[in-house]
Design an enzyme around this catalytic site. Structure first.
Site, PDB file in Angstrom:
ATOM      1  N   GLU A  94       2.074  -0.070  -5.936  1.00 39.02           N
ATOM      2  CA  GLU A  94       2.003  -0.160  -4.481  1.00 39.02           C
ATOM      3  C   GLU A  94       3.020   0.162  -3.693  1.00 39.02           C
ATOM      4  O   GLU A  94       4.303  -0.714  -3.966  1.00 39.02           O
ATOM      5  CB  GLU A  94       1.357  -1.581  -4.260  1.00 39.02           C
ATOM      6  CG  GLU A  94       0.774  -1.880  -2.776  1.00 39.02           C
ATOM      7  CD  GLU A  94       0.723  -3.583  -2.483  1.00 39.02           C
ATOM      8  OE1 GLU A  94       0.063  -3.702  -1.454  1.00 39.02           O
ATOM      9  OE2 GLU A  94       0.819  -4.286  -3.321  1.00 39.02           O
ATOM     10  N   LYS A 111      -6.291  -0.047   1.688  1.00 36.11           N
ATOM     11  CA  LYS A 111      -6.511  -1.174   1.384  1.00 36.11           C
ATOM     12  C   LYS A 111      -7.282  -1.925   2.176  1.00 36.11           C
ATOM     13  O   LYS A 111      -7.326  -2.084   3.413  1.00 36.11           O
ATOM     14  CB  LYS A 111      -5.131  -1.976   1.133  1.00 36.11           C
ATOM     15  CG  LYS A 111      -5.245  -3.193   0.502  1.00 36.11           C
ATOM     16  CD  LYS A 111      -3.617  -3.580   0.444  1.00 36.11           C
ATOM     17  CE  LYS A 111      -3.575  -5.040  -0.280  1.00 36.11           C
ATOM     18  NZ  LYS A 111      -2.240  -5.552  -0.441  1.00 36.11           N
ATOM     19  N   CYS A 163      -3.790  -4.008  -4.876  1.00 35.43           N
ATOM     20  CA  CYS A 163      -3.304  -5.462  -4.870  1.00 35.43           C
ATOM     21  C   CYS A 163      -4.461  -6.274  -4.510  1.00 35.43           C
ATOM     22  O   CYS A 163      -5.194  -6.683  -5.345  1.00 35.43           O
ATOM     23  CB  CYS A 163      -1.969  -5.439  -4.041  1.00 35.43           C
ATOM     24  SG  CYS A 163      -0.875  -6.678  -4.628  1.00 35.43           S
TER      25      CYS A 163
END
Length: 288
Positions: free
Chosen positions: A43, A116, A153
């Site tokens: 990331e 995300k 994540c």
């Protein structure tokens, strides 16, 4: 293609964007000629993990979709003949930022983009200050290295995201990540936290009978010490490979997508789902 050779790059912040990016470039170019099909970066690998604090100066590190570093990695994909998952701090427009990932095809073209979806705001992970929640939804990206379900994540803690990606035909769930321990936390809980992180993603592999690949960073930045432990899990959750907490470099793992077919025949979780009973999942707490 059933057998896919994957390479996960696990690195650390060098203190300088150019040298940091160059380290990853060198690692990727060293894979040339090794038959690698898929390369996954951690990331926001091209920046420090700045959300450990709220500081407006860090917005200057964001890049646009046509920035030179994007073009550079598209060329790398073409040179090493591999699909690349390229996470980046995206400047979408003036004052609009996302935590995103491109997927580049072997010829350098853009196969897809993921932004995300789940954005944390907890001590040392103040991402809501920086990022707008993604608007790409959970759409698998078709590539020559399989159909990829790219999540990022904090998304890893949500089984709904993994399930939707899998129902839509993902071959591999991919989680570029930046996660570690806080200095203020008691050392005795470190292994428990790390184990939770690995276990939840292994659970996604098991529940969906699909491969999972996670790429993390190492090193200390601000209040965080990143625990590395990048790994690949098989459709039964078995850890095919797991990096050490201080490993620097590329870990190469070959996977066989036929395992998903075999697992789903013996463990027909999708067949036995009861979607008629799942309405409460769309409510905040499951009940009115």
């Amino acid at each position: 293609m059933n057998k896919i050779k994957t390479a996960t790059l696990q690195g650390k912040w060098t203190g300088n964007s150019q040298t940091n990016n160059q380290w990853y470039v060198d690692q990727a170019l060293a894979l040339k000629g090794k038959g690698i099909d898929l390369v996954v970066l951690p990331e926001m690998f091209h920046t420090p993990y700045f959300p450990f604090e709220e500081n407006a100066d860090f917005f200057d590190m964001a890049i646009e979709k046509d920035s030179p570093i994007v073009k550079q990695w598209q060329n790398i994909a073409k040179e090493i003949n591999a699909v690349i998952v390229f996470p980046f701090f995206e400047k979408r427009a003036r004052g609009i930022y996302h935590n995103s990932a491109f997927v580049f095809e072997r010829d350098g073209s853009i196969a897809g983009l993921y932004r995300k979806s789940h954005i944390p705001d907890v001590p040392a992970f103040y991402e809501k200050y920086y990022f707008i929640p993604g608007d790409t939804g959970f759409e698998p990206i078709k590539t020559s290295a399989g159909t990829l379900g790219v999540l990022i994540c904090w998304d890893q803690w949500f089984p709904e995201a993994a399930r939707i990606m899998s129902l839509k035909g993902t071959d591999i769930l991919i989680y570029p990540t930046a996660i570690g321990w806080m200095k203020s936390e008691p050392v005795e809980i470190y292994p428990r936290q790390q184990d939770s992180w690995v276990t939840v993603m292994r659970g996604h592999a098991i529940a969906n009978r699909t491969f999972v690949l996670s790429a993390n960073r190492i090193g200390t930045e601000g209040e965080l010490t990143f625990w590395g432990t990048s790994f690949v899990a098989a459709p039964d959750g078995y850890l095919i490979h797991k990096c050490d907490t201080d490993f620097l470099g590329a870990s190469i793992v070959e996977i066989d997508l036929k395992e998903t077919e075999e697992n789903r025949r013996w463990w027909p979780h999708f067949r036995d789902r009861r979607v008629d009973l799942y309405g409460d999942i769309l409510k905040i707490w499951g009940t009115n």
